[in-house]
Design a protein around this motif. Structure first.
Motif, PDB file in Angstrom:
ATOM      1  N   PRO A 102     -73.515 -27.313  20.975  1.00 41.73           N
ATOM      2  CA  PRO A 102     -73.908 -28.692  21.275  1.00 41.73           C
ATOM      3  C   PRO A 102     -73.890 -28.965  22.772  1.00 41.73           C
ATOM      4  CG  PRO A 102     -71.629 -28.631  20.508  1.00 41.73           C
ATOM      5  CD  PRO A 102     -72.156 -27.220  20.414  1.00 41.73           C
ATOM      6  N   LEU A 103     -74.801 -29.844  23.221  1.00 40.58           N
ATOM      7  CA  LEU A 103     -74.915 -30.230  24.626  1.00 40.58           C
ATOM      8  C   LEU A 103     -74.929 -28.987  25.510  1.00 40.58           C
ATOM      9  CD1 LEU A 103     -73.945 -32.780  23.053  1.00 40.58           C
ATOM     10  CD2 LEU A 103     -72.748 -33.465  25.123  1.00 40.58           C
ATOM     11  N   SER A 104     -75.897 -28.135  25.244  1.00 32.66           N
ATOM     12  CA  SER A 104     -75.877 -26.756  25.742  1.00 32.66           C
ATOM     13  C   SER A 104     -76.265 -26.609  27.208  1.00 32.66           C
ATOM     14  CB  SER A 104     -76.819 -25.897  24.901  1.00 32.66           C
ATOM     15  OG  SER A 104     -78.157 -26.365  25.031  1.00 32.66           O
ATOM     16  N   GLY A 105     -76.987 -27.590  27.776  1.00 34.33           N
ATOM     17  CA  GLY A 105     -77.546 -27.361  29.098  1.00 34.33           C
ATOM     18  C   GLY A 105     -78.455 -26.145  29.066  1.00 34.33           C
ATOM     19  N   LYS A 106     -78.350 -25.313  30.093  1.00 33.90           N
ATOM     20  CA  LYS A 106     -79.116 -24.059  30.114  1.00 33.90           C
ATOM     21  C   LYS A 106     -78.143 -22.880  30.194  1.00 33.90           C
ATOM     22  CE  LYS A 106     -79.904 -24.144  35.156  1.00 33.90           C
ATOM     23  NZ  LYS A 106     -80.921 -23.958  36.218  1.00 33.90           N
ATOM     24  N   THR A 107     -77.009 -23.014  29.512  1.00 30.35           N
ATOM     25  CA  THR A 107     -75.914 -22.067  29.657  1.00 30.35           C
ATOM     26  C   THR A 107     -76.317 -20.621  29.389  1.00 30.35           C
ATOM     27  OG1 THR A 107     -73.719 -21.449  28.856  1.00 30.35           O
ATOM     28  CG2 THR A 107     -75.165 -22.559  27.270  1.00 30.35           C
ATOM     29  N   LEU A 108     -75.819 -19.733  30.221  1.00 29.24           N
ATOM     30  CA  LEU A 108     -76.032 -18.308  30.034  1.00 29.24           C
ATOM     31  C   LEU A 108     -75.183 -17.758  28.889  1.00 29.24           C
ATOM     32  CD1 LEU A 108     -76.181 -17.039  33.725  1.00 29.24           C
ATOM     33  CD2 LEU A 108     -78.059 -17.729  32.220  1.00 29.24           C
TER      34      LEU A 108
END
Length: 217
Positions: A44-50
């Motif tokens: 959830p609310l992931s952003g653009k996480t690697l």
């Protein structure tokens, strides 16, 4: 926290919360969930996480939701570069939906995501969702998360600092609040607690804590 705040942060590229490597705490401890191969992880609310790329490298499947279309477009570009993943796009009610057999991405308000749209998930990975939300929203966030995932196991990384030393985000979420939010439905296990660099992180005496949450029978 108003949507406009986060849209503006992404528009202005004020995303100091974005990490340029997968979370070391994730890499070190996620296997404690003992998930089966190809388990489906909700971010959830992931952003653009690697961290999503790390999950794919471990052959997990991923479903994520993020408010900012800028963030999701950047994530899609990275996934195309690293994994040659290309998506089909459609609309589900108030959400934009990107689909690939290994990963599903939703763009829109987390509270507009239903269990039907989310589908079955084997675990939740919350590194930056709970701590991105102000106190007035965290209770409803936790309640909705439990409902749409059928109390799926959680790998939660919380963040805490001295009261009054930073306005947030990120917001300080201590052990007492995590127990208040989740202890009725989950067994809570603290895996690791560590102090973090006060120069690179917000608030005085900041620390991160890794939690494993498993549903009560």
């Amino acid at each position: 926290m108003q949507h406009e705040f986060w849209h503006q942060r992404w528009q202005d590229n004020k995303i100091g919360f974005h990490q340029f490597i997968p979370s070391p705490l994730l890499v070190e401890h996620f296997n404690q969930l003992n998930l089966n191969a190809h388990a489906r992880i909700f971010v959830p609310l992931s952003g653009k996480t690697l961290d999503i790329g790390w999950f794919l490298q471990q052959e997990y499947k991923v479903v994520a939701i993020e408010l900012s279309h800028i963030a999701v477009k950047s994530l899609i570009e990275q996934l195309a570069k690293d994994f040659e993943i290309h998506f089909e796009v459609s609309h589900h009610h108030d959400l934009i939906y990107y689909h690939h057999p290994q990963i599903d991405l939703y763009v829109g308000d987390f509270f507009n995501l239903s269990h039907t749209e989310l589908g079955h998930v084997d675990a939740i990975y919350d590194r930056a969702a709970l701590i991105a939300l102000p106190d007035a929203i965290r209770f409803n966030y936790a309640k909705h998360l439990v409902e749409i995932t059928n109390t799926a196991p959680q790998f939660l990384i919380s963040y805490e600092y001295d009261a009054g030393s930073h306005e947030g985000p990120p917001f300080s979420v201590n052990q007492a609040e995590i127990q208040m939010l989740y202890a009725k439905t989950y067994n809570l296990k603290r895996i690791q607690e560590q102090w973090v660099d006060p120069i690179k992180n917000k608030g005085n005496n900041p620390k991160s804590t890794v939690w494993q949450l498993t549903a009560k029978l």
